[in-house]
Motif scaffolding. Sequence first.
Motif, PDB file in Angstrom:
ATOM      1  N   MET A   1       0.847  -1.175   0.000  1.00  0.00           N
ATOM      2  CA  MET A   1       0.000   0.000   0.000  1.00  0.00           C
ATOM      3  C   MET A   1       0.893   1.240   0.000  1.00  0.00           C
ATOM      4  O   MET A   1       1.801   1.374   0.789  1.00  0.00           O
ATOM      5  CB  MET A   1      -0.909  -0.006   1.237  1.00  0.00           C
ATOM      6  CG  MET A   1      -1.844   1.165   1.301  1.00  0.00           C
ATOM      7  SD  MET A   1      -3.006   0.903   2.654  1.00  0.00           S
ATOM      8  CE  MET A   1      -3.534   2.556   2.898  1.00  0.00           C
ATOM      9  N   SER A   2       0.616   2.134  -0.902  1.00  0.00           N
ATOM     10  CA  SER A   2       1.411   3.348  -0.988  1.00  0.00           C
ATOM     11  C   SER A   2       0.736   4.475  -0.211  1.00  0.00           C
ATOM     12  O   SER A   2      -0.379   4.339   0.274  1.00  0.00           O
ATOM     13  CB  SER A   2       1.614   3.734  -2.450  1.00  0.00           C
ATOM     14  OG  SER A   2       0.373   3.832  -3.090  1.00  0.00           O
ATOM     15  N   ALA A   3       1.414   5.589  -0.133  1.00  0.00           N
ATOM     16  CA  ALA A   3       0.922   6.727   0.646  1.00  0.00           C
ATOM     17  C   ALA A   3      -0.334   7.327   0.025  1.00  0.00           C
ATOM     18  O   ALA A   3      -0.520   7.306  -1.189  1.00  0.00           O
ATOM     19  CB  ALA A   3       2.010   7.787   0.730  1.00  0.00           C
ATOM     20  N   LEU A   4      -1.198   7.864   0.879  1.00  0.00           N
ATOM     21  CA  LEU A   4      -2.401   8.546   0.412  1.00  0.00           C
ATOM     22  C   LEU A   4      -2.057   9.991   0.081  1.00  0.00           C
ATOM     23  O   LEU A   4      -1.396  10.678   0.858  1.00  0.00           O
ATOM     24  CB  LEU A   4      -3.501   8.505   1.479  1.00  0.00           C
ATOM     25  CG  LEU A   4      -4.078   7.130   1.780  1.00  0.00           C
ATOM     26  CD1 LEU A   4      -5.072   7.212   2.935  1.00  0.00           C
ATOM     27  CD2 LEU A   4      -4.752   6.549   0.560  1.00  0.00           C
ATOM     28  N   ILE A   5      -2.502  10.436  -1.103  1.00  0.00           N
ATOM     29  CA  ILE A   5      -2.254  11.803  -1.535  1.00  0.00           C
ATOM     30  C   ILE A   5      -3.576  12.426  -1.980  1.00  0.00           C
ATOM     31  O   ILE A   5      -4.505  11.713  -2.352  1.00  0.00           O
ATOM     32  CB  ILE A   5      -1.215  11.854  -2.685  1.00  0.00           C
ATOM     33  CG1 ILE A   5      -1.697  11.051  -3.894  1.00  0.00           C
ATOM     34  CG2 ILE A   5       0.142  11.381  -2.205  1.00  0.00           C
ATOM     35  CD1 ILE A   5      -0.816  11.178  -5.116  1.00  0.00           C
ATOM     36  N   PRO A   6      -3.681  13.755  -1.948  1.00  0.00           N
ATOM     37  CA  PRO A   6      -4.915  14.410  -2.405  1.00  0.00           C
ATOM     38  C   PRO A   6      -5.140  14.188  -3.903  1.00  0.00           C
ATOM     39  O   PRO A   6      -4.201  13.995  -4.677  1.00  0.00           O
ATOM     40  CB  PRO A   6      -4.671  15.893  -2.125  1.00  0.00           C
ATOM     41  CG  PRO A   6      -3.520  15.943  -1.182  1.00  0.00           C
ATOM     42  CD  PRO A   6      -2.719  14.699  -1.403  1.00  0.00           C
ATOM     43  N   LEU A   7      -6.413  14.206  -4.299  1.00  0.00           N
ATOM     44  CA  LEU A   7      -6.758  14.027  -5.708  1.00  0.00           C
ATOM     45  C   LEU A   7      -6.025  15.005  -6.615  1.00  0.00           C
ATOM     46  O   LEU A   7      -5.591  14.645  -7.702  1.00  0.00           O
ATOM     47  CB  LEU A   7      -8.271  14.230  -5.898  1.00  0.00           C
ATOM     48  CG  LEU A   7      -9.171  13.020  -5.731  1.00  0.00           C
ATOM     49  CD1 LEU A   7     -10.616  13.425  -5.926  1.00  0.00           C
ATOM     50  CD2 LEU A   7      -8.793  11.919  -6.689  1.00  0.00           C
ATOM     51  N   GLU A   8      -5.909  16.252  -6.187  1.00  0.00           N
ATOM     52  CA  GLU A   8      -5.277  17.270  -7.014  1.00  0.00           C
ATOM     53  C   GLU A   8      -3.810  16.917  -7.306  1.00  0.00           C
ATOM     54  O   GLU A   8      -3.336  17.089  -8.426  1.00  0.00           O
ATOM     55  CB  GLU A   8      -5.366  18.646  -6.353  1.00  0.00           C
ATOM     56  CG  GLU A   8      -6.785  19.182  -6.238  1.00  0.00           C
ATOM     57  CD  GLU A   8      -7.590  18.567  -5.079  1.00  0.00           C
ATOM     58  OE1 GLU A   8      -6.985  17.901  -4.192  1.00  0.00           O
ATOM     59  OE2 GLU A   8      -8.813  18.723  -5.088  1.00  0.00           O
ATOM     60  N   TRP A  10      -2.521  13.868  -7.236  1.00  0.00           N
ATOM     61  CA  TRP A  10      -2.569  12.678  -8.093  1.00  0.00           C
ATOM     62  C   TRP A  10      -2.816  13.088  -9.541  1.00  0.00           C
ATOM     63  O   TRP A  10      -2.205  12.557 -10.455  1.00  0.00           O
ATOM     64  CB  TRP A  10      -3.664  11.747  -7.577  1.00  0.00           C
ATOM     65  CG  TRP A  10      -3.875  10.494  -8.361  1.00  0.00           C
ATOM     66  CD1 TRP A  10      -3.053   9.397  -8.397  1.00  0.00           C
ATOM     67  CD2 TRP A  10      -4.977  10.188  -9.207  1.00  0.00           C
ATOM     68  NE1 TRP A  10      -3.591   8.433  -9.213  1.00  0.00           N
ATOM     69  CE2 TRP A  10      -4.783   8.893  -9.723  1.00  0.00           C
ATOM     70  CE3 TRP A  10      -6.125  10.874  -9.569  1.00  0.00           C
ATOM     71  CZ2 TRP A  10      -5.679   8.281 -10.582  1.00  0.00           C
ATOM     72  CZ3 TRP A  10      -7.027  10.261 -10.415  1.00  0.00           C
ATOM     73  CH2 TRP A  10      -6.796   8.986 -10.914  1.00  0.00           C
ATOM     74  N   ASN A  11      -3.701  14.063  -9.748  1.00  0.00           N
ATOM     75  CA  ASN A  11      -3.995  14.590 -11.079  1.00  0.00           C
ATOM     76  C   ASN A  11      -2.726  15.156 -11.726  1.00  0.00           C
ATOM     77  O   ASN A  11      -2.459  14.922 -12.905  1.00  0.00           O
ATOM     78  CB  ASN A  11      -5.075  15.656 -10.988  1.00  0.00           C
ATOM     79  CG  ASN A  11      -5.476  16.235 -12.320  1.00  0.00           C
ATOM     80  OD1 ASN A  11      -5.471  15.567 -13.336  1.00  0.00           O
ATOM     81  ND2 ASN A  11      -5.825  17.500 -12.304  1.00  0.00           N
ATOM     82  N   ILE A  12      -1.940  15.875 -10.949  1.00  0.00           N
ATOM     83  CA  ILE A  12      -0.715  16.479 -11.484  1.00  0.00           C
ATOM     84  C   ILE A  12       0.311  15.401 -11.830  1.00  0.00           C
ATOM     85  O   ILE A  12       0.932  15.448 -12.891  1.00  0.00           O
ATOM     86  CB  ILE A  12      -0.142  17.502 -10.484  1.00  0.00           C
ATOM     87  CG1 ILE A  12      -1.091  18.696 -10.386  1.00  0.00           C
ATOM     88  CG2 ILE A  12       1.251  17.942 -10.880  1.00  0.00           C
ATOM     89  CD1 ILE A  12      -0.783  19.629  -9.230  1.00  0.00           C
ATOM     90  N   VAL A  46      -6.253   9.490  -2.502  1.00  0.00           N
ATOM     91  CA  VAL A  46      -6.036   8.262  -3.265  1.00  0.00           C
ATOM     92  C   VAL A  46      -4.622   7.769  -3.008  1.00  0.00           C
ATOM     93  O   VAL A  46      -3.757   8.529  -2.592  1.00  0.00           O
ATOM     94  CB  VAL A  46      -6.226   8.487  -4.786  1.00  0.00           C
ATOM     95  CG1 VAL A  46      -7.648   8.846  -5.106  1.00  0.00           C
ATOM     96  CG2 VAL A  46      -5.278   9.531  -5.315  1.00  0.00           C
ATOM     97  N   GLN A  47      -4.403   6.488  -3.272  1.00  0.00           N
ATOM     98  CA  GLN A  47      -3.050   5.963  -3.175  1.00  0.00           C
ATOM     99  C   GLN A  47      -2.239   6.523  -4.338  1.00  0.00           C
ATOM    100  O   GLN A  47      -2.765   6.734  -5.431  1.00  0.00           O
ATOM    101  CB  GLN A  47      -3.071   4.442  -3.211  1.00  0.00           C
ATOM    102  CG  GLN A  47      -3.709   3.850  -1.968  1.00  0.00           C
ATOM    103  CD  GLN A  47      -3.680   2.334  -1.982  1.00  0.00           C
ATOM    104  OE1 GLN A  47      -2.946   1.726  -2.748  1.00  0.00           O
ATOM    105  NE2 GLN A  47      -4.475   1.733  -1.119  1.00  0.00           N
ATOM    106  N   SER A  48      -0.978   6.762  -4.108  1.00  0.00           N
ATOM    107  CA  SER A  48      -0.146   7.399  -5.132  1.00  0.00           C
ATOM    108  C   SER A  48      -0.033   6.558  -6.401  1.00  0.00           C
ATOM    109  O   SER A  48       0.189   7.090  -7.480  1.00  0.00           O
ATOM    110  CB  SER A  48       1.244   7.713  -4.576  1.00  0.00           C
ATOM    111  OG  SER A  48       1.859   6.525  -4.126  1.00  0.00           O
ATOM    112  N   ASP A  49      -0.220   5.245  -6.293  1.00  0.00           N
ATOM    113  CA  ASP A  49      -0.138   4.379  -7.470  1.00  0.00           C
ATOM    114  C   ASP A  49      -1.518   4.028  -8.037  1.00  0.00           C
ATOM    115  O   ASP A  49      -1.641   3.120  -8.859  1.00  0.00           O
ATOM    116  CB  ASP A  49       0.639   3.109  -7.142  1.00  0.00           C
ATOM    117  CG  ASP A  49      -0.011   2.298  -6.030  1.00  0.00           C
ATOM    118  OD1 ASP A  49      -0.935   2.816  -5.366  1.00  0.00           O
ATOM    119  OD2 ASP A  49       0.407   1.148  -5.834  1.00  0.00           O
TER     120      ASP A  49
END
Length: 82
Positions: A1-8, A10-12, A46-49
């Motif tokens: 499981m990878s780190a959780l990041i904001p949607l924005e 992840w979009n970038i 979301v997860q970074s992957d």
Amino acid sequence: MSALIPLEKWNITKFEGRYTPNTLRAWARNGCITPPAQKVGRDWLVQSDATFQKPQRTIRIPQAVDFNVEPVDTVVMAILGK
């Protein structure tokens, strides 16, 4: 499981910022992100992957279809497997 990041973010990283926040939130709500996004407070993480997965639409054919009605197009009959 990878780190959780904001949607924005992840979009970038995934799409070079191509999609609007409204589109990203709709994807999160509708389960288009795999593994699923998590809502924390009012933010989506979301997860970074994570990846985008286009939802599959299912086609339902009603059971009460009368195939004896004329004229019936042969292409329609071929699609329905009749």
